[in-house]
Scaffold this active site. Structure first.
Site, short mmCIF file in Angstrom:
data_model
loop_
_atom_site.label_atom_id
_atom_site.label_comp_id
_atom_site.label_asym_id
_atom_site.label_seq_id
_atom_site.Cartn_x
_atom_site.Cartn_y
_atom_site.Cartn_z
N ARG A 41 -9.94 30.96 -70.07
CA ARG A 41 -8.77 31.83 -69.79
C ARG A 41 -9.06 33.38 -69.70
NH1 ARG A 41 -3.77 29.48 -73.58
NH2 ARG A 41 -2.87 28.49 -71.96
N LYS A 212 3.62 14.75 -77.54
CA LYS A 212 4.93 14.73 -77.53
C LYS A 212 5.53 14.42 -76.36
CE LYS A 212 5.29 17.31 -81.87
NZ LYS A 212 5.83 18.82 -81.84
#
Ligand code: ADP
Ligand code: MG
Length: 406
Positions: A41, A212
């Site tokens: 990043r 998830k």
């Protein structure tokens, strides 16, 4: 929406420009304290900073790291990021010990043309993420003041794609206080994502993994009608397997999502590809004893921690002719070598697919680099996990919407 090039065309020498960058990188312990782990990043943020510095701007960078709760916490300091940023830029970087306090005000006042100041983690200030508009606005005003304000040539550049889905002071509110411009990273990310939502070339294959289902429910909902195939691996595949009536042993299972997964399978079962075999172990450890078992025969107590070799081959085959691919979420616990093969195989297949391949998600992008795959083999590696998912869900991104305001 005005772009960085519009700002540069007006001339920025001698002006103080606030840039919101996404420098939220993983840190690791090094010889002299914390060091940057994966610097993807930071690298992605360089082009905008270099353009501004080369044009003689006095650049003030605001960014966050991790999730501190509105107060300083040394382990979330951006100080190691300042060091890495200086190395990558090949120029000195001033670092403020606070966000809008004494240190930030003094150092921003001392900036010379072509110099850069990084502020401390904006989430050390409770105003950054506050739900109270007035509290956020107050922090945003203090940030805008560091530039001298509009009268004094101050401007704001939004380049933190990974944060544009957040209505935070340094992402959203500050843009309303200064002339605002879209940075190149945000522009490029939006250009690519538009190709996934508009009229993608087919077959269009989406690969989802990660931990998830609940995080990715909305994106499954919105993508399922548009894709030709949805491949599901990672921790989330076990909730799908449970929805098919299989036992999943000690694997990750979101009981409250079983009904949703059953509904996806009923509505679009033919498009959904699940693993047929999984790598199981009793422990999530580098020296774990592993076993490959059929996906419908996971022993009690065993944890499914990667997709198996047959599944990896099947996923690769489903990607082989894809003209558009979006991949989010590792296929297993790739951080540990016994559970990395599925992610490596699928990442390779995504890279080898003939059309546009987009990788979204912080951990997925880190996996590409950690597994030593060539980043250039992918059409685009997004810097923003949450932001790219929310965009694909069709949600408005506050940090982008505010740039449209005049
Ligand atoms: P991304 O950041 O790319 O969106 P996520 O944050 O959703 O991805 O998920 C990444 C995490 O999911 C990784 O840390 C990985 O270890 C974990 N994971 C993948 N497969 C499993 C699994 N079978 N069981 C537990 N965790 C898993
Ligand atoms: Mg993640």
């Amino acid at each position: 929406m005005k772009t960085l090039d519009d700002l540069l065309s007006h001339g920025v020498a001698g002006r103080r420009v606030l840039v919101r960058s996404d420098l939220n990188v993983p840190l690791k312990d090094g010889a002299a304290g914390k060091e940057v782990g994966d610097d993807g990043r930071i690298r992605a943020s360089l082009p905008v900073l270099v353009k501004l510095l080369d044009a003689g701007a006095q650049v003030i960078v605001a960014a966050h790291l991790g999730r501190p709760k509105g107060a300083p916490e040394p382990r979330y300091s951006l100080s190691p990021v300042a060091d890495r940023l200086a190395q990558l830029l090949g120029r000195s970087v001033a670092f403020a010990l606070d966000t809008v306090g004494e240190s930030a005000r003094t150092l921003s006042g001392e900036l010379a043309d072509g110099q850069l100041l990084l502020l401390e983690n904006v989430r050390f200030n409770p105003g950054e993420t506050s739900k109270d508009d007035a509290e956020r606005a107050e922090f945003a005003r203090a940030l805008a003041t560091l530039t001298g304000g509009e009268e004094d040539g101050g401007a704001f550049v939004e380049d933190a794609f990974g944060a544009v889905h957040r209505k935070h002071a340094s992402v959203y509110d500050v843009a309303r206080l200064l002339p605002h411009y879209c940075g190149d990273l945000v522009r490029d990310e939006l250009t690519v994502l538009t190709q996934l939502t508009g009229d993608p070339k087919r077959p269009y294959v989406v690969v989802l993994g990660g931990s998830k289902v609940s995080d990715k429910l909305a994106v499954i909902e919105s993508l399922l009608p548009r894709v030709d195939r949805l491949l599901v691996g990672g921790g989330m595949c076990f909730t799908f397997l449970a929805a098919q009536g299989h036992g999943v042993g000690g694997s990750l299972l979101e009981q409250d999502q079983v009904d949703n997964c059953a509904r996806f399978l009923a509505d679009a079962g033919a498009k959904i590809v699940l693993p047929t075999d999984v790598v199981v172990a009793e422990d999530i450890a580098e020296d774990a004893q592993t076993q490959i078992v059929a996906a419908d025969a996971i022993p009690d107590g065993a944890k499914g921690l990667d997709i198996g070799p047959d599944s990896t081959r099947a996923f690769a085959a489903a990607l082989a002719d894809a003209q558009t691919v979006f991949w989010n979420g590792p296929m297993g616990v790739f951080e540990l070598s016994p559970f990395a093969a599925g992610t490596r195989g699928v990442a390779q297949a995504v890279a080898d697919s003939p059309g546009l391949s987009v990788v979204g998600g912080g951990d997925s992008a880190a996996a590409v680099r950690a597994l030593g795959l060539a980043e250039s083999a992918f059409g685009h590696i997004s810097t923003g996990g949450g932001a790219s998912l929310e965009y694909l869900e069709g949600k408005e991104l506050p940090g982008v919407a505010v740039l449209e305001e005049v």
